[in-house]
Write an enzyme that holds these catalytic residues in place. Sequence first.
Site, PDB file in Angstrom:
ATOM      1  N   ARG A 279      -2.795   3.259  -5.030  1.00  0.00           N
ATOM      2  CA  ARG A 279      -3.039   4.019  -3.795  1.00  0.00           C
ATOM      3  C   ARG A 279      -2.553   5.450  -3.962  1.00  0.00           C
ATOM      4  NH1 ARG A 279      -1.698  -0.592   0.828  1.00  0.00           N
ATOM      5  NH2 ARG A 279      -3.044  -2.147  -0.154  1.00  0.00           N
ATOM      6  N   GLU A 366       7.257  -3.840   6.659  1.00  0.00           N
ATOM      7  CA  GLU A 366       6.053  -4.599   6.337  1.00  0.00           C
ATOM      8  C   GLU A 366       6.034  -5.077   4.882  1.00  0.00           C
ATOM      9  OE1 GLU A 366       2.366  -2.513   7.015  1.00  0.00           O
ATOM     10  OE2 GLU A 366       1.255  -3.962   5.796  1.00  0.00           O
ATOM     11  N   SER A 369       0.285  -8.328   5.273  1.00  0.00           N
ATOM     12  CA  SER A 369      -0.608  -8.086   6.393  1.00  0.00           C
ATOM     13  C   SER A 369      -1.715  -9.111   6.255  1.00  0.00           C
ATOM     14  CB  SER A 369      -1.151  -6.666   6.288  1.00  0.00           C
ATOM     15  OG  SER A 369      -1.833  -6.318   7.463  1.00  0.00           O
ATOM     16  N   ARG A 408       7.575  -4.915  -2.968  1.00  0.00           N
ATOM     17  CA  ARG A 408       8.402  -4.886  -1.750  1.00  0.00           C
ATOM     18  C   ARG A 408       9.262  -6.147  -1.639  1.00  0.00           C
ATOM     19  NH1 ARG A 408       5.016  -1.806   3.086  1.00  0.00           N
ATOM     20  NH2 ARG A 408       4.887   0.188   1.946  1.00  0.00           N
TER      21      ARG A 408
END
Length: 443
Positions: A279, A366, A369, A408
């Site tokens: 990204r 987060e 998702s 993460r």
Amino acid sequence: MRANALKAGEGIFIASAAMHDIRSIRENPAAFDAGLARRGLAPDAQSLIELDAGLRSVATEMQAGQARRNEASKAIGQAMAKKDMATADALKAEVAALKEGLPALEARERELSAALTDRLLAIPNLPADDVPEGEDEAGNVEVARWGEPRVFDFAPRDHADFGPALGLDFEGAAAMSGARFAALRGGMARLHRALGQYMLDTQTGANGYEEVNPPILVRDEALFGTGQLPKFADDLFRTTDGRWLIPTAEVSLTNLVRESILTEAQLPIRFTALTPCFRSEAGSAGRDTRGFIRQHQFEKVELVAITTPDRSEEEHRHMLASAEGILEALGLPYRRMLLCSGDMGFSARKTFDLEVWLPSQNCYREISSVSNCGDFQARRMNARYRPEGEKGTRFLHTLNGSGLAVGRTLVAVLENGQREDGSVVVPEVLRGYMGGLEVLEPR
RNA sequence: GGAGAGGUGGCAGAGUGGUCGAAUGCGCCGCACUCGAAAUGCGGUUUACGGCAACGUAACGUGGGUUCGAAUCCCACCCUCUCCGCCA
């Protein structure tokens, strides 16, 4: 300034424009506009309907012209078969005159059709009825919480502070690749690998996902299909030969069923993959610049489900449980958020975020998702199934979720398992992947 | 990277400018025959869009073009296969 924006006419524009169904917009414009409003967008139905009406009136006129031309052309063929050249020539002259306006009509039809497709491709999915109203993340609703944040008898540190001593190398990576890259070394690399393997093994085991090792370089069409294009080109990396690095394996896995017609017996299909994701983070300058939270390149175990409309809710719950199971097995406290209408991603009609507890930030962040996209992506990909005992085909429903973001998760394991001396306790379920190692010690 | 072949309906496979949305075979559905089945015979069997319908339009890998007319000719692209080279 990035050079990824698609120039006009450059993108691949899907021929059989499905995406949002213009017929349903035509039949129920108010519901469409209400959905847009929930997304924080201005009403658009009226303008789309006018464009569509213009298109259909041009198309009708064009088709009438084509019908006359085809009829005359057939007659020419018949005349020539009978060697009646006089009649054939007369007809030819007639058709030539008839044909005067046709190319212009055909061009106009193409233009309007492309314009309508472009408009529809840029409109996000509409929220499901049970999605709460809200403009941004403040409107998200916490629906569940698991685990108790650990009470520390020392001040918990940021992984960016104690991580380097354990093999989290930001400097070495920055020297060759720049900001937002990291190299993992030694036990840190192995812990990261262990996490990925554990997640993949769990998803392919009890949770019933088929392991896939997909391409991570894809063409325009794939990204139009899942909804990253045309609007989010700037978030992606593009190769010099015109391909794109996937920002998530959702792209690769979901596009596995593009342009196909499945039988109902084949469903549901569950795919999982452990892949790097890329990204550009173009819009997040200044956010999470420290640490391993937001990188240009990271690994993720992705879950994708392909199913019938009547089973997609059920599949959504299963996927959510598949992601949550990992957090629970790792002993990481988390909460489940139901995203509000204004905070959902482009392709989703309903999304749950899982947020993991990070002691250094004293908040939940987060880590997964999980979205039901309904038939939104299936329309863009033309992915259908044949309902049993029915004649035609219907669009599939697609779902995707992280199960989980490996990088993460590594951060969460480090921060939640840290000890005052800078070592980290390896979660029990990972020890088999780490040669029995129980504690990651500073080097 | 070089040379060549090819992409047609669920499948196989014909068709190289004119009633071709497409022969034929297989498969599938219906009917007949049969106690039933097989075999056989007859009929049917792509999709999308517009239209209440009749019907019309479009689609032979994709997009353009030539032509009164394109599966068929031209251009670009995508994909598959074969041989050579290179390569983990």
